[in-house]
Design a protein around this motif. Structure first.
Motif, mmCIF file in Angstrom:
data_model
loop_
_atom_site.group_PDB
_atom_site.id
_atom_site.type_symbol
_atom_site.label_atom_id
_atom_site.label_comp_id
_atom_site.label_asym_id
_atom_site.label_seq_id
_atom_site.Cartn_x
_atom_site.Cartn_y
_atom_site.Cartn_z
ATOM 1 N N ARG A 228 0.812 -1.257 -0.102
ATOM 2 C CA ARG A 228 0.183 0.226 0.060
ATOM 3 C C ARG A 228 0.998 1.516 -0.354
ATOM 4 O O ARG A 228 0.779 2.324 -0.518
ATOM 5 N N VAL B 92 -0.034 4.485 -3.055
ATOM 6 C CA VAL B 92 0.143 6.029 -2.658
ATOM 7 C C VAL B 92 0.985 6.645 -2.181
ATOM 8 O O VAL B 92 1.156 7.827 -3.779
ATOM 9 N N GLU C 26 -1.104 14.084 -4.382
ATOM 10 C CA GLU C 26 -1.635 14.525 -3.064
ATOM 11 C C GLU C 26 -3.564 14.257 -3.553
ATOM 12 O O GLU C 26 -4.241 14.283 -2.689
ATOM 13 N N ASP D 173 -14.251 7.347 -3.263
ATOM 14 C CA ASP D 173 -13.456 8.101 -2.499
ATOM 15 C C ASP D 173 -11.694 6.878 -2.342
ATOM 16 O O ASP D 173 -11.950 5.936 -2.009
ATOM 17 N N LEU D 174 -10.875 7.908 -2.488
ATOM 18 C CA LEU D 174 -9.469 7.262 -3.175
ATOM 19 C C LEU D 174 -9.068 6.371 -1.834
ATOM 20 O O LEU D 174 -9.017 4.721 -1.423
ATOM 21 N N PRO D 175 -8.995 6.606 -0.831
ATOM 22 C CA PRO D 175 -8.431 5.769 0.535
ATOM 23 C C PRO D 175 -9.066 4.194 0.599
ATOM 24 O O PRO D 175 -8.622 3.834 0.895
ATOM 25 N N ASP D 176 -10.491 5.195 0.641
ATOM 26 C CA ASP D 176 -11.284 3.680 1.234
ATOM 27 C C ASP D 176 -11.146 2.613 0.162
ATOM 28 O O ASP D 176 -10.735 1.738 -0.124
ATOM 29 N N ASP E 62 -8.309 0.551 0.217
ATOM 30 C CA ASP E 62 -8.365 -0.385 1.294
ATOM 31 C C ASP E 62 -9.336 -0.750 0.765
ATOM 32 O O ASP E 62 -8.490 -2.600 1.175
#
Length: 107
Positions: free
Chosen positions: A25, A29, A34, A46-49, A52
């Motif tokens: 990860r 990332v 950013e 939502d990219l981070p969600d 994951d």
């Protein structure tokens, strides 16, 4: 037939696929700007969600079948623990060595 990640044409996309397949990860990332964005099946997420849920906690892996657009458009078999195996299309927008946006969906 699959294309080994090491043989993908675009170096940034090659690094993205390598990071996904390694479950790394932090490396993934690190390849994003950013303010990177993404969509799945035409809807912004939502990219981070999403990364994951769909990739890193679900053990996502990509087996690339074809590449086009200088290596920034892929068709791949994507496998994860949630959905199993799917034929997917991926398109990456890269600027200054980082991914600013990627779009994925069923192929």
């Amino acid at each position: 037939m699959t294309i080994a990640a090491a043989n993908l044409s675009d170096p940034v996309v090659r690094a993205v696929v390598t990071a996904i397949n390694a479950g790394d990860r932090a490396a993934f990332v690190g390849l994003l700007t950013e303010d990177a964005t993404m969509s799945d099946d035409g809807s912004d997420r939502d990219l981070p969600d999403w990364i994951d849920r769909e990739i890193f906690t679900a053990h996502g892996r990509m087996n690339v079948q074809t590449e086009s657009d200088g290596g920034r458009a892929l068709v791949a078999t994507f496998t994860n623990d949630t959905w199993g195996e799917m034929r997917t299309a991926w398109r990456f927008t890269v600027d200054a060595g980082k991914v600013t946006r990627f779009e994925t969906g069923q192929a």
